[in-house]
Enzyme design. Sequence first.
Site, mmCIF file in Angstrom:
data_model
loop_
_atom_site.group_PDB
_atom_site.id
_atom_site.type_symbol
_atom_site.label_atom_id
_atom_site.label_comp_id
_atom_site.label_asym_id
_atom_site.label_seq_id
_atom_site.Cartn_x
_atom_site.Cartn_y
_atom_site.Cartn_z
ATOM 1 N N LYS A 1 -27.962 -48.722 -8.695
ATOM 2 C CA LYS A 1 -28.049 -47.670 -9.669
ATOM 3 C C LYS A 1 -29.455 -47.522 -10.083
ATOM 4 O O LYS A 1 -30.130 -46.465 -10.402
ATOM 5 C CB LYS A 1 -27.027 -47.603 -11.003
ATOM 6 C CG LYS A 1 -25.593 -47.606 -10.509
ATOM 7 C CD LYS A 1 -24.676 -47.680 -11.674
ATOM 8 C CE LYS A 1 -23.449 -47.301 -11.482
ATOM 9 N NZ LYS A 1 -22.575 -47.765 -12.503
ATOM 10 N N HIS B 1 -4.407 -46.075 18.968
ATOM 11 C CA HIS B 1 -5.378 -45.322 19.728
ATOM 12 C C HIS B 1 -6.823 -45.117 19.219
ATOM 13 O O HIS B 1 -7.699 -44.428 19.793
ATOM 14 C CB HIS B 1 -4.959 -43.852 19.866
ATOM 15 C CG HIS B 1 -3.532 -43.788 20.277
ATOM 16 N ND1 HIS B 1 -3.380 -43.530 21.725
ATOM 17 C CD2 HIS B 1 -2.270 -43.909 19.598
ATOM 18 C CE1 HIS B 1 -2.098 -43.643 21.765
ATOM 19 N NE2 HIS B 1 -1.414 -43.644 20.656
ATOM 20 N N GLU C 1 -15.695 -55.139 -3.712
ATOM 21 C CA GLU C 1 -16.773 -55.070 -5.129
ATOM 22 C C GLU C 1 -16.410 -56.473 -6.055
ATOM 23 O O GLU C 1 -17.391 -56.807 -6.722
ATOM 24 C CB GLU C 1 -16.497 -54.084 -5.995
ATOM 25 C CG GLU C 1 -17.438 -53.681 -6.997
ATOM 26 C CD GLU C 1 -17.360 -52.339 -7.755
ATOM 27 O OE1 GLU C 1 -18.126 -51.457 -7.002
ATOM 28 O OE2 GLU C 1 -16.758 -52.282 -8.614
#
Length: 523
Positions: free
Chosen positions: A454, A351, A322
């Site tokens: 937003k 793994h 950000e």
Amino acid sequence: MNADLWKRFRSSLCHVPALDVSLDVSRMAIDDAAVGRMRPAFDKAFAAMDALEEGAIANPDEGRMVGHYWLRAPELAPTPEISAEIRDALAAARDFAAKVHSGAVKPERKPKFTRILSIGIGGSALGPMFVADALGGPTTDKLRPHFVDNTDPDGIARELAAIGDALDETLVLVMSKSGGTPETRNGMLVAAEAYRAAGLDFGKHAAAVTGAGSRLDRAATDEGWLARFPMWDWVGGRTSETSAVGIVPGLLQGLDMEGLLAGAAAMDAATRVHDVAANPAALLALTWYLATDGRGAKDMVVLPYKDRLLLFSRYLQQLVMESLGKRLDLDGNRVDQGISVYGNKGSTDQHAYVQQLRDGVNNFFVTFVRVLEDGGSALEVEPGATSGDYLHGFLLGTREALFENDRGSVTITVPRVDARTVGALIALFERAVGLYASLVGVNAYHQPGVEAGKKAAASVLELQTKAVAALSSEPRTADQVAAAVGSPDAAETVYLVLEHLAANGRAVMARGDDPGLSTFRSA
């Protein structure tokens, strides 16, 4: 080769004695010539960081100071008023936590609070969640932590179900600077409804961390909430862990937040040095710049070899991505900057995806976090070897296997996972992000992409309201509904919105052979 590596390790290791934290960059393409070439750019970055700490407008888009470093050194704040506000907020948090623990501040029906439900999103969740997991535990927590960090109703329901019959002894902490953040507001409303359904007064179980005069601040005042703590406009969400956002839930949980602040302050001091080789944050920023060609050409893979640091990579995703993911530089030029971050933990990563890291696309560099003290059982699972020895061996082995195939890595070594260390790690990366942003010329302290998302979400919800109003008992296609609400080009969004509503019983859908033939009517 090994002799050369040992020489590079000895000459390039950056150690912070006050914290016993070290940074090893010997397996990255850094040499004296590279440091020399970057010195003028770092001189500017150091000057910019100094100005930031002195109170300069470091976020020019919003005309704001950036002061998260003052949170652990209030005496450095640019005005006595800000210094006093920081100290007062910390004292109020200490006092409130002590009263909650003693039962002086108690729930409506029970003698003491035993749990805390933190409701927030982004920086108001990732930092507290990371610290709670890193430093807490069932045998040491004074209040058991729970988190709501999304507007997913199923996720909220799962957390409330985990609290179960303990709802009447759960303190809710709502964190939002404006009080209007949809995810946080929605979580708060659902939680408040759960308290009402249980016959409880929500306000007698709630506290807020918010901006003065915000919608949340007014609601907490009007409804008589237990406490309110400040959020300041000079502290961004992703750098707010050492503010009330992190300090209040941490103290309530019973964590050593004083130690965390002290560790952050000690790392701040170590990273103010105007010498790249002696400054671990500058050295980190330099490795990022050289590894990514100063334009994000490679990803950062964060691999802490410690279960308690599992959430560190999630925390760093927001802090790094950000802050650095910017379309425009400070001069308004399009640069498309940023560094992608992902990670797991050792040795689970062995793994999961080390196979690709070792033999796949070379589009990354690794940040190992090495913890010296094992903790837990010292049982020898084989003669002379504990499970902690195995973990350490996997770290060194993975590091070596990657290097053999020209995969670069840095290694941060810390003595143990405790409050001082966690505070130091937070401060180290905060400073590295700020310095790197100066090197590439972007504003690390705003987030226009987040704001764009937003606004787009708000537009979708507005379209949804219109689409629902346009439904009737007569089936209509998405194209017909979109045309009816005056947005013929939004048929795709209308279709997706109505499909979601139909799945939740709020519309009726007859699915066609393709989306354009599907029809919708009112429920």
